[in-house]
Design a protein around this motif. Structure first.
Motif, PDB file in Angstrom:
ATOM      1  N   LYS A   1       4.541   2.551   6.141  1.00 29.68           N
ATOM      2  CA  LYS A   1       4.966   3.703   7.008  1.00 29.68           C
ATOM      3  C   LYS A   1       5.823   3.433   8.003  1.00 29.68           C
TER       4      LYS A   1
ATOM      5  N   ASN B   1       0.403  -0.823   3.694  1.00 29.08           N
ATOM      6  CA  ASN B   1       0.549   0.420   3.837  1.00 29.08           C
ATOM      7  C   ASN B   1       1.094   0.629   5.537  1.00 29.08           C
ATOM      8  N   LYS B   2       0.526  -0.069   6.182  1.00 26.86           N
ATOM      9  CA  LYS B   2       0.975   0.260   7.758  1.00 26.86           C
ATOM     10  C   LYS B   2       2.441  -0.015   7.840  1.00 26.86           C
TER      11      LYS B   2
ATOM     12  N   TYR C   1       0.056  -9.193   7.751  1.00 27.73           N
ATOM     13  CA  TYR C   1      -0.456  -8.608   6.790  1.00 27.73           C
ATOM     14  C   TYR C   1      -0.892  -9.402   5.734  1.00 27.73           C
TER      15      TYR C   1
ATOM     16  N   ASP D   1      -3.408  -3.037   3.537  1.00 26.87           N
ATOM     17  CA  ASP D   1      -2.941  -3.796   4.419  1.00 26.87           C
ATOM     18  C   ASP D   1      -1.436  -3.465   4.724  1.00 26.87           C
TER      19      ASP D   1
END
Length: 163
Positions: free
Chosen positions: A47, A43-44, A34, A41
């Protein structure tokens, strides 16, 4: 994908031990591609951390501080948005010292009482012995002597512990 494989491994350990394992990621930057300064970026990854948390897994993420003193972790502040506890470890002793001394500070501490988030000093003697004590006032931090109230020896740690 990697996330599902990791969760499958964590579930296998839970089935074998009856305890949810602690996931340690050392260090986040080297484990992913990332863009550090891009919150979208990250955020993936975030999650995935939220998924782990929802499934009852505790994740310890090691990261590096930025170059500016007191600025916190490198890159986007989004990395700590959903963290329950964020701690910073800063060296006190100089390289080549006979003991390694560091100050541990709480940057974020959701759910902890203020008296449980005081900074403290940890000292390691390179023979398996740790000593911890209260951190002195900021102006006295370079010449700190640890007031020992708890000592942990490596040989006292349960080798069969799942953590």
């Amino acid at each position: 994908n990697f996330h599902n494989l990791l969760i499958k491994k964590l579930e296998q350990q839970f089935e074998q031990t009856g305890k949810k394992p602690l996931l340690v990621l050392d260090n986040l930057r080297s484990l992913s591609s990332y863009k550090e300064n891009d919150s979208d970026d990250f955020n993936k990854i975030n999650k995935f951390f939220l998924r782990l948390k929802a499934e009852g897994y505790t994740t310890l993420v090691l990261d590096h501080l930025g170059k500016s003193a007191g600025a916190g972790a490198r890159g986007s502040s989004a990395k700590t948005d959903n963290a329950t506890v964020v701690m910073q470890i800063e060296p006190i002793s100089s390289k080549g010292s006979k003991k390694m001394k560091m100050e541990i500070k709480f940057d974020k501490a959701r759910g902890l009482r203020p008296e449980d988030t005081e900074s403290y000093v940890a000292e390691y003697d390179f023979h398996g012995n740790w000593t911890m004590g209260q951190a002195p006032a900021e102006e006295d931090i370079t010449d700190v002597e640890v007031t020992s109230y708890e000592e942990i020896k490596a040989q006292d740690v349960d080798k069969n512990s799942p953590i």
